[in-house]
Design an enzyme around this catalytic site. Structure first.
Site, short mmCIF file in Angstrom:
data_model
loop_
_atom_site.label_atom_id
_atom_site.label_comp_id
_atom_site.label_asym_id
_atom_site.label_seq_id
_atom_site.Cartn_x
_atom_site.Cartn_y
_atom_site.Cartn_z
N LYS A 208 6.24 -13.02 16.79
CA LYS A 208 4.98 -13.74 16.53
C LYS A 208 3.90 -12.69 16.28
CE LYS A 208 1.81 -16.94 18.84
NZ LYS A 208 0.98 -16.91 17.65
N ARG B 261 -3.34 -17.08 10.28
CA ARG B 261 -2.35 -17.95 9.64
C ARG B 261 -2.93 -18.42 8.31
NH1 ARG B 261 1.21 -22.08 11.52
NH2 ARG B 261 2.47 -22.68 9.73
#
Ligand SMILES: [Zn+2]
Ligand SMILES: [Zn+2]
Lengths: 533, 332
Positions: free
Chosen positions: A227, A232
């Site tokens: 991650k 994003r």
């Protein structure tokens, strides 16, 4: 509803749903000519400060009939100049009506006026207003008007008012526009429901993994990726144009200039999902650097070289103009690899790493040490999962690393500004370097109101020295601080900088001597970096 | 030699051998009012206004040695003439006047000039030496008139009730709570009281005061509490006690709410600057009005206010360091 009422009502609630409703009501009922300016101000439209604040202070002190030193002392207590001026200048009589547009125009005009003219204009406004109107005038005048709503909220309210989808509104208000040149018509009405080739897909978001997940999950069914800690985003390439959207559904193409050339290498009808991160010499850079870059109005060549951005892609949502979100993840992934395969020349698109673990135990070992791999945990995605809409349980999970912690000694305190005026809430912490305490970070949040008050009183009783607003206190109290990253820094005396430092708890059980050392921090930093080599 | 000085126990009158609002146990303590920074535990003998007695019993117990006095009655302690005068701060609150060999001293305790309709209104007592609190001794503290604040509170309660919300008002159980209760518009809805407020009201009922409101007990049915107002002490802010009242909006009633920062830090929806202390203008009026030549400031922004007094008026002003100001925002 006028602008003053809008501000008061937003200010009197912390709930975002209510705030959206209030802005929507404002849009429905405000005067047509002030509406767009009001919206622009909510979204951060800034006026240039036309005036020296030292002048303002002197004039206000004279009008209020108090000496300048008393105004300064009051400012120190209040923590906000516009508010201080409003409070000392307040009158019992009611305010005259607040007309936003001429008022803002007057403030802009001040830039071209002599000091005498400025003073006359400002004092006449001061004599007209009291309460919130006076406060808002001073805020606009000093160029630091702020209100607790995000751009996103305003977009939501606009979308409802205009009965237009949010991304379309977002697209309309992107870039710079002058509220005095535009109107609702010019900004929103033209060709509004035309093609929407710029639109991204709604993001699919993961929940934190639940403990019982591991009881049933077979690791072979899952695709595990580190991650990453970035922004994003989706890159949309359609009709020869490139659009970069962040997860907040903000259009960020202007900020991420390196992606603007992608229409030359990617086929039309491509939508990529991934993490935008700063990347140089084979490794991610500190996230903070990107934040600073995004914050800039103008991105210089130097910034582009210092903080180049890449997208680490992990999903393909549209391929050859076809929405493929319904395909299983492993197939989308295969197409993604295929698409990026030829793209080795372009360093701005990377493909996310898939980790192969034999067992969840092995994955757990990676998760615990994930910071050494520039990750903040693992993403778990079912290999057959479609790309869903919004935050859903079941097919995608995030499995985050635990924060790092350190015990530091409180050595300096400063009273908060504005919202925490009157109370010592900004702390500087130190660790031991041999016999000496060296400051290494500041941290604010994390204590309860009750603890804050208690520490505040302790600080008042245990001050060793005062330098301006800063108090040096007896090195006695120990706090456990959590943080997400650690790096070397030339700006800090200790040579170390923490990322997202925050107070985890007050360690009443510890004495100062039991706090961590600078060596402890260096060891932490080195174990993280060794893994890079 | 001053008639009143500060020593490690508190504000001391050597001639009379008694203290006013002492912070450590002493033999004889004259008490201005029932707030905890003024009325502390452990004194051998308390002297206070009649209406402070039920508060003293509630907070310190029934086995205390207490003598009640009325406003304006004077009595002697070792040759010092003593009298209590209304301070307008809370029920029973008093300024204490001392007179010895023709010299008059007044200690205000906590006070406000604007009447609140509950406590006996402030009386200006001429004196030579005036010891004044100055909790809000900065020009940023100029409160709106209390009548406009009461109107704002009622309007907000009505607005919340119409939207189906309960209204939680935080204010000190002694003083602020009664001040609010006396001005609520009973036609809007029901009034409930946190236990701390109910206890104070019950104590005050023994001397004939009556305030609206029902003690909110844990076994009460949640469904019945709708569009109501609930009066609670600030310490209830953020406590699980509130869960029963959902959905609600909360507001703090305190002079500190004059500053946006103070309100935000409390993380309440709204702040009403309803104060039981003098604001900047009232403090100036009082200091000038007494005719005192020497003014002593304590309990607040004493450094700034005393500098202002001595620079702006032809008066001698001094700072008196006491422990009344410990924990600024909490003490009233
Ligand atoms: Zn007090
Ligand atoms: Zn008091």
């Amino acid at each position: 509803m006028n602008f003053v009422e809008l501000f008061e009502r937003i200010d009197a609630t912390t709930k975002t749903s209510e705030k959206t409703e209030i802005i929507y009501n404002y849009l429905q009922s405000a005067e047509e000519e002030e509406k767009l300016l009001g919206i622009a101000l909510l979204m951060g439209y800034k006026l240039k400060r036309p005036i020296k604040t030292t002048d303002l202070r002197e004039w206000a002190a004279q009008v209020a009939g108090i000496p300048l030193w008393l105004l300064e002392e009051s400012y120190y207590v209040v923590g906000d100049l516009a508010e201080t001026l409003a409070l000392v200048l307040t009158k019992d009589n009611d305010s005259r009506p607040f007309y936003l547009r001429p008022l803002v125009q007057d403030i802009i005009m001040l830039q071209k006026q002599s000091t005498e003219q400025q003073r006359e204009v400002i004092e006449s406004y001061w004599s007209m207003f009291s309460g919130t109107s006076l406060f808002l005038f001073n805020k606009l005048l000093t160029g630091n008007f702020r209100v607790g709503v995000s751009r996103k909220l305003v977009v939501k309210a606009l979308s409802r008012y205009l009965t237009t989808e949010e991304p379309v509104v977002e697209h309309r208000i992107m870039g710079k526009w002058d509220p005095f040149q535009e109107s609702f018509e010019t900004l929103f009405q033209e060709e509004i429901s035309q093609e929407k080739h710029f639109l991204p897909y709604p993001f699919f978001l993961a929940y934190p993994v639940e403990p019982n997940f591991f009881e049933h999950a077979n690791i072979e069914d899952w695709i595990l990726e580190p991650k990453l800690d970035g922004i994003r985003g989706q890159i949309v390439v359609r009709q020869g144009e490139v659009f970069v959207w962040s997860r907040g559904q903000d259009l960020m193409t202007d900020k991420f200039v390196e992606f603007q050339v992608l229409h030359t290498t990617l086929p039309d009808g491509t939508v990529l999902d991934g993490e935008i991160i700063p990347w140089k010499d084979g490794y991610p850079l500190d996230f903070q650097l990107m934040q600073t870059r995004i914050g800039r109005k103008q991105i210089s060549k130097h910034n582009l070289e210092e903080v180049p951005l890449v997208m680490v892609c992990y999903d393909l949502l549209e391929w050859n103009g076809e929405d493929i979100r319904g395909l299983p993840l492993h197939e989308r992934r295969r197409l993604l690899e295929e698409l990026l395969k030829d793209d080795f020349l372009s360093p701005i698109l990377k493909i996310s790493t898939v980790k192969a673990f034999q067992s969840w135990q092995e994955a757990e070992l990676f998760r615990i040490s994930s910071r050494e791999h520039h990750a903040e945990g693992l993403m778990l995605k079912h290999r057959d999962s479609p790309y869903e809409v919004g935050r859903k349980r079941g097919n995608w999970w995030k499995w985050k690393a635990d924060p790092m912690t350190v015990d530091g000694v409180l050595i300096y305190a400063q009273s908060g500004h504005g919202r925490r005026a009157n109370l010592f809430t900004d702390y500087t912490f130190a660790v031991w370097d041999e016999e000496v305490l060296v400051p290494f970070t500041k941290a604010y949040s994390g204590l309860t109101d009750r603890e804050l008050t208690e520490v505040d009183q302790w600080i008042k009783r245990n001050t060793l020295e005062k330098f301006g607003p800063v108090r040096k206190v007896k090195p006695e109290l120990v706090f456990e601080l959590a943080f997400e990253g650690i790096g070397l820094s030339t700006r800090h005396k200790s040579g170390i900088a923490l990322r997202f430092p925050r107070i985890l708890r007050w360690r009443r059980d510890k004495i100062a001597q039991e706090a961590n050392t600078k060596q402890d921090l260096l060891t932490l930093l080195n174990t993280r970096n060794e893994s890079n080599r | 030699m001053s008639l009143l000085t500060v020593n490690e126990n508190g504000l001391y009158c050597k001639q009379g051998d008694f203290y006013i609002d002492p912070w450590r146990p002493v033999k004889v303590a004259l008490i201005t009012h029932g707030h905890s920074d003024h009325m502390r535990w452990g004194m051998q003998h308390y002297i206070c206004h009649h209406h402070t007695i039920p508060i003293l019993r509630l907070r310190l117990g029934f086995d205390q040695s207490v003598q009640g006095v009325g406003y304006g009655e004077s009595f002697e302690i070792n040759g010092v003439e003593v009298s209590f005068h209304p301070a307008g701060h809370i029920i029973g609150s008093s300024q204490i006047r001392l007179s010895y060999k023709g010299e008059v001293w007044v200690f205000t305790g906590d006070y406000k000039i604007e009447p609140d309709g509950v406590s006996q209104p402030f009386e200006l007592v001429p004196c030579d030496h005036f010891i004044s609190e100055c909790t809000f001794g900065l020009p940023v503290y100029q409160f709106p008139s209390s009548s406009s604040i009461y109107a704002d509170i009622n309007q907000w309660w009505r607005f919340n009730a119409q939207q189906g919300y309960n209204t939680v008002l935080y204010g000190y159980a002694l003083g602020k709570a009664q001040n609010i209760l006396a001005h609520l518009d009973l036609s809007i809805g029901d009034i409930y009281l946190h236990g701390a407020v109910a206890n104070v009201n019950e104590a005050l009922a023994t001397i004939g005061y009556s305030f609206p409101g029902v003690h909110l007990r844990s076994d009460m049915e949640k469904s019945k509490i709708e569009g109501a107002v609930i009066i609670a002490p600030p310490s209830a802010n953020g406590s699980p006690w509130l869960r029963k009242l959902k959905p609600y909006r909360e507001a703090m009633c305190s002079g500190w709410m004059q500053l946006r920062g103070a309100r935000r830090r409390r993380s309440v929806d709204k702040g009403f600057p309803l104060s039981d202390h003098c604001d900047w203008r009232q403090l100036n009026d009082a200091v000038i009005g007494t005719g005192a030549q020497k003014v002593y400031l304590t309990h607040g922004y004493e450094d700034n206010f005393s500098r202002w007094i001595s620079e702006n008026y032809a008066l001698e002003a001094f700072v008196l360091k006491t422990l009344y100001n410990d924990g600024m925002e909490e003490a009233e």
